[in-house]
Design a protein around this motif. Structure first.
Motif, PDB file in Angstrom:
ATOM      1  N   HIS A 268      11.757   7.041  -1.021  1.00  0.00           N
ATOM      2  CA  HIS A 268      11.050   5.737  -1.131  1.00  0.00           C
ATOM      3  C   HIS A 268      11.553   4.588  -0.331  1.00  0.00           C
ATOM      4  O   HIS A 268      10.826   3.985   0.359  1.00  0.00           O
ATOM      5  CB  HIS A 268      10.859   5.483  -2.597  1.00  0.00           C
ATOM      6  N   TYR A 269      13.037   4.414  -0.391  1.00  0.00           N
ATOM      7  CA  TYR A 269      13.525   3.713   0.540  1.00  0.00           C
ATOM      8  C   TYR A 269      13.371   3.984   2.106  1.00  0.00           C
ATOM      9  O   TYR A 269      13.117   3.083   2.798  1.00  0.00           O
ATOM     10  CB  TYR A 269      14.947   3.665   0.274  1.00  0.00           C
ATOM     11  N   HIS A 270      13.362   5.189   2.440  1.00  0.00           N
ATOM     12  CA  HIS A 270      13.068   5.501   3.972  1.00  0.00           C
ATOM     13  C   HIS A 270      11.725   5.170   4.064  1.00  0.00           C
ATOM     14  O   HIS A 270      11.353   4.856   5.020  1.00  0.00           O
ATOM     15  CB  HIS A 270      13.521   7.019   3.929  1.00  0.00           C
ATOM     16  N   THR A 271      10.885   5.476   3.071  1.00  0.00           N
ATOM     17  CA  THR A 271       9.322   5.299   3.294  1.00  0.00           C
ATOM     18  C   THR A 271       9.106   3.826   3.649  1.00  0.00           C
ATOM     19  O   THR A 271       8.317   3.522   4.591  1.00  0.00           O
ATOM     20  CB  THR A 271       8.644   5.634   1.974  1.00  0.00           C
ATOM     21  N   ARG A 272       9.725   2.857   2.982  1.00  0.00           N
ATOM     22  CA  ARG A 272       9.712   1.399   3.256  1.00  0.00           C
ATOM     23  C   ARG A 272      10.004   1.225   4.666  1.00  0.00           C
ATOM     24  O   ARG A 272       9.327   0.383   5.326  1.00  0.00           O
ATOM     25  CB  ARG A 272      10.722   0.505   2.132  1.00  0.00           C
ATOM     26  N   ARG A 273      10.789   1.961   5.401  1.00  0.00           N
ATOM     27  CA  ARG A 273      11.014   1.795   6.837  1.00  0.00           C
ATOM     28  C   ARG A 273      10.249   2.581   7.549  1.00  0.00           C
ATOM     29  O   ARG A 273       9.828   1.928   8.598  1.00  0.00           O
ATOM     30  CB  ARG A 273      12.704   2.099   6.938  1.00  0.00           C
ATOM     31  N   PHE A 274       9.900   3.734   7.339  1.00  0.00           N
ATOM     32  CA  PHE A 274       9.044   4.461   8.423  1.00  0.00           C
ATOM     33  C   PHE A 274       7.466   4.273   8.388  1.00  0.00           C
ATOM     34  O   PHE A 274       6.915   4.606   8.899  1.00  0.00           O
ATOM     35  CB  PHE A 274       9.451   6.024   8.375  1.00  0.00           C
ATOM     36  N   PHE A 275       7.248   3.375   7.192  1.00  0.00           N
ATOM     37  CA  PHE A 275       6.016   3.099   7.019  1.00  0.00           C
ATOM     38  C   PHE A 275       5.938   1.551   7.390  1.00  0.00           C
ATOM     39  O   PHE A 275       4.770   1.063   7.218  1.00  0.00           O
ATOM     40  CB  PHE A 275       5.318   3.180   5.564  1.00  0.00           C
ATOM     41  N   ALA A 276       7.101   0.857   7.739  1.00  0.00           N
ATOM     42  CA  ALA A 276       6.965  -0.585   8.124  1.00  0.00           C
ATOM     43  C   ALA A 276       5.985  -0.805   9.201  1.00  0.00           C
ATOM     44  O   ALA A 276       5.737  -0.212   9.995  1.00  0.00           O
ATOM     45  CB  ALA A 276       8.095  -1.083   8.391  1.00  0.00           C
ATOM     46  N   PRO A 277       5.121  -1.903   9.132  1.00  0.00           N
ATOM     47  CA  PRO A 277       4.042  -2.123  10.403  1.00  0.00           C
ATOM     48  C   PRO A 277       4.697  -1.973  11.609  1.00  0.00           C
ATOM     49  O   PRO A 277       4.105  -1.566  12.696  1.00  0.00           O
ATOM     50  CB  PRO A 277       3.834  -3.616   9.989  1.00  0.00           C
TER      51      PRO A 277
END
Length: 810
Positions: free
Chosen positions: A624-633
């Protein structure tokens, strides 16, 4: 005035005389009541699942007394209304059977006025066991209809309109729960019964017309009913025509404040208020255009959502029911999960077809937060009957659900089912007589489509997920040229993570890789002597038959084998994050070919080993922490191709972005072998290659170091790390990682530094809350200060904090 029957009821077991007149809170479920009363152990602890199966193999009666006055009964009808009644139930009022229900996905409504009396009244709900009802239905079918044997532990659940994963799934406990999970009310009706309210938007340049239709049924031959409809500070006062069944008003909104998905603008909402004959209905309306574009192109066929004429990159995950024990589905937990999805830069969730049509609070929060909803109808991973009775039942169900949900701005798509087209090829009966079962599928699916298209022509009906398109029964698990794809070649077929880079789905609505839960979550279900991945407790909490083997075997491909149980848990979450990151970043870099990435899955319904990014407790996994980065705008990613490794910058926003920083090639000891400044201007909705390192310069040096990009977009940090070689091939150095907890101005932070690079630095707190960032690369020249987000005290954080990194895992 509505009379609530929520609260304390009495619970009695039909088959067990010792279980009489226990307390049960409704809305709620029988298992939760029995656990609260000490009659069953915690179903989630150790191997208790098998000890509580008897509960679903009994019939139960819930009952209560309630008082009514003469004034309350002075009406022309009194509707008993129940939401989420699970599932096969007989309703008795003052000894009279008033209804038999057998569909969990309907709002049940019956006029009980003739059975009521002034003073004391008694209501009883007899909850019949689901397994026998399902078998009885299956025995009546004209030919066998295969059920989800690989997931369900209770046969023939596909014949019953009940949450399919209640019978178990490859991430779910088998609890055949019973109860009422929504409000129970008596609604007095004076003149008209309000059926439903629907809205329709028509866009004319910068103006929106909103029509509001009030559907009703007249129950009194005398008197007139009045209604008032208020929207955008305008109110219409109406007298409802006794000879009609609906009335409509039209609002015109000049320069409307539009609703946008997260990352594209604010999810603005307007209040719609309706008062009609003593009934009050309040809705939040988001004004926006919505389209799903599927057009032929040089690659096959696009699949992209457009909102307000802007193409959207749909980024998110799949949603399963929040809890296997429905009493625990609280509004606060809905908010926490959805806010955590938003915090990870998600703008779409897919409500999976083996669960339930979610409660109103789910869609209301998605409206508020700007999270689009891909809504499956409730069919999954099995075949389903197409008998006239079954089709009629589900048509009524879908009509109700579409009418209930279609006014939500967040709702983006209706999808007929999950993997039912594919399931035709899974079972011997349907493989041997494919044409027969195709006709069976088509008969049911067309009926669903007809209802959706009639009730909500503003949205597309998508036949199945995955699906190659209209009337296409092709292999959407392996065809990435059109439609939505479920890509499971890595997890189920055992391919390397690099297999994600061999496809570019137009829209990937499922893909995933499991991890084990964190140590704090393991402590919640396993005694310490069972802290072993092959212990009975741990294996009971791994519902995929090959799950532990797949995780362990994949370790050997990419990592040095972890040292001890705790590091196995940690490394499994590193591995899961690495898998999903590989896919998501590659597909985002290939925008606009790809316009949708929804991984499996967001949440868990109990503490378990699974594909989720959020554990049952709400704890953020490393994914979930990685998701925050790889889904960032705005995102940066390294991708290697035939020429070399390239740095791709992605901007999904509607505005341009300026990114400044550098790329470095760094040794494991921390020596900077190369650095190059980056300063790039990104147009709206673009991808751009801004840097390249040729293969001829990299070959033979893959194990000497790593690439790291460190950028700023205003005050936003954008970082990424890429290993040219597998981590197990690299001689990582002990980073001499140091951390200290500090409290400044009421905020708790963890200060981290290292003498040498540290990878997948993960902060794990034993208690509640999360960190602003985690599972990141820490390099000596960029020390980190990571904020703790939660209610714990400084002393609690100090006591409960553990910091991991890759080197210490072996």
């Amino acid at each position: 005035m509505t009379i609530s029957l929520n609260g304390q009821w009495q619970l009695t077991c039909v088959q067990r005389a010792a279980l009489q007149d226990l307390h049960i809170e409704l809305p709620g479920d029988v298992h939760s009541a029995l656990y609260a009363a000490g009659e069953i152990p915690d179903p989630y602890w150790a191997t208790n699942e098998k000890k509580v199966q008897w509960v679903g193999e009994c019939d139960w009666v819930v009952s209560r007394q309630f008082e009514l006055t003469e004034e309350q009964l002075a009406c022309n009808a009194m509707d008993l209304v129940m939401d989420h009644l699970d599932t096969v139930a007989e309703i008795r009022v003052n000894g009279h059977t008033v209804a038999d229900f057998n569909n969990m996905f309907m709002r049940h409504k019956v006029d009980v006025l003739s059975c009521l009396q002034v003073g004391s009244n008694r209501i009883e709900i007899v909850l019949h066991r689901a397994d026998l009802a399902a078998k009885k239905r299956a025995d009546k079918l004209p030919f066998p209809v295969p059920w989800a044997e690989g997931n369900n532990q209770i046969p023939h659940m596909n014949t019953l309109r009940k949450t399919q994963c209640h019978a178990g799934w490859d991430w779910g406990i088998c609890l055949s729960v019973l109860g009422v999970y929504g409000d129970i009310e008596l609604q007095p009706i004076e003149h008209v019964r309000i059926s439903h309210v629907s809205t329709k938007q028509k866009w004319l340049d910068q103006e929106c017309e909103l029509s509001v239709t009030l559907n009703y049924e007249v129950v009194s031959e005398k008197g007139l009913a009045n209604a008032a409809v208020t929207f955008n500070d305008q109110t219409f006062h109406l007298t409802l025509d006794r000879d009609a069944t609906k009335t409509c008003v039209l609002f015109r909104i000049a320069k409307p404040r539009r609703w946008w998905p997260a990352g594209y603008g604010k999810p603005r909402l307007y209040d719609l208020k309706i008062e009609a004959d003593g009934s009050y209905i309040n809705k939040k309306i988001g004004l926006r255009k919505l389209e799903l574009i599927t057009e032929d192109d040089e690659l096959g066929q696009s699949m992209v959502f457009k909102v307000n004429d802007v193409e959207i990159s749909a980024l998110g995950a799949n949603w399963i029911p929040m809890d296997a024990m429905p009493s625990r589905m609280t509004d606060q937990r809905y908010r926490s999960l959805l806010e955590d999805a938003l915090a990870a830069n998600m703008n779409m969730l897919r409500v999976w077809g083996g669960g339930m049509y979610e409660k109103d609070i789910f869609y209301e929060l998605c409206d508020e937060l700007g999270i689009m909803v891909w809504q499956d109808l409730m069919f999954a991973c099995a075949l389903y009957p197409s008998t006239p009775d079954f089709v009629a039942e589900v048509k009524q169900e879908v009509e109700y659900q579409v009418r209930r949900l279609k006014d939500h701005a967040s709702l983006a798509l209706w999808c007929g089912d999950n993997e039912v087209i594919g399931a035709i090829s899974w079972y011997p009966e349907s493989r041997q007589n494919r044409e027969k079962y195709l006709v069976n599928y088509d008969r049911l699916n067309r009926a669903l489509a007809e209802v959706v298209e009639k009730e909500d022509p503003s949205r597309r009906f998508w036949a199945s997920s995955p699906c190659n398109g209209e009337l296409d029964f092709g292999d959407a698990w392996h065809d990435d040229k059109r439609g939505d794809m479920h890509f499971w070649d890595v997890w189920h077929s055992g391919k390397d993570f690099e297999a994600y880079q061999t496809v570019t789905p137009r829209f990937c609505s499922e893909f995933g890789f499991q991890s084990w839960p964190s140590l704090p979550t393991v402590k919640s279900f396993a005694p310490e002597q069972d802290w072993n991945i092959t212990s009975p407790s741990f294996e009971c909490h791994q519902k995929n038959s090959r799950g532990n083997s797949i995780i362990t075997e994949m370790f050997t491909r990419y990592f040095r084998f972890p040292n001890g149980f705790v590091n196995m848990l940690y490394l499994s979450q590193v591995q899961q994050a690495m898998a999903i990151k590989t896919a998501a970043e590659y597909w985002r870099a290939h925008k606009p070919t790809n316009r949708g990435i929804l991984f499996w899955q967001l949440n868990d319904c109990w503490p378990v080993s699974s594909w989720s990014s959020l554990e049952y407790s709400g704890r953020w996994k490393q994914l979930h922490y990685h998701t925050r980065r790889f889904f960032a705008p705005q995102m940066a990613t390294f991708i290697r191709d035939d020429q070399g490794v390239k740095l791709h910058l992605i901007n999904d926003g509607r505005n341009s972005a300026e990114l400044k920083g550098e790329v470095v090639w760094q040794s494991w000891e921390g020596e900077i072998l190369y650095r190059e400044p980056i300063s790039e201007f990104l147009d709206p909705d673009c991808t751009k290659v801004v840097w390249e390192w040729l293969n001829e310069d990299l070959d033979g040096h893959e194990t000497e170091g790593f690439f790291h990009v460190h950028l700023r977009n205003g005050d936003k940090l954008i970082e990424n790390t890429w290993f040219p070689a597998k981590p197990k091939e690299c001689e990582l150095e002990d980073p001499d990682l140091r951390f200290e907890v500090a409290e400044m101005k009421g905020e708790i932070s963890v200060m981290l530094s290292s003498s040498k690079p540290a990878f997948y630095v993960h902060l794990e707190f034993e208690g509640e809350g999360r960190f602003e960032d985690s599972s990141f690369t820490l390099v000596p020249e960029h020390q980190r200060q990571i904020k703790y987000i939660g209610s714990a005290s400084y002393d609690e954080v100090v006591q409960g904090l553990r910091v991991y990194h890759l080197k210490q895992s072996y």
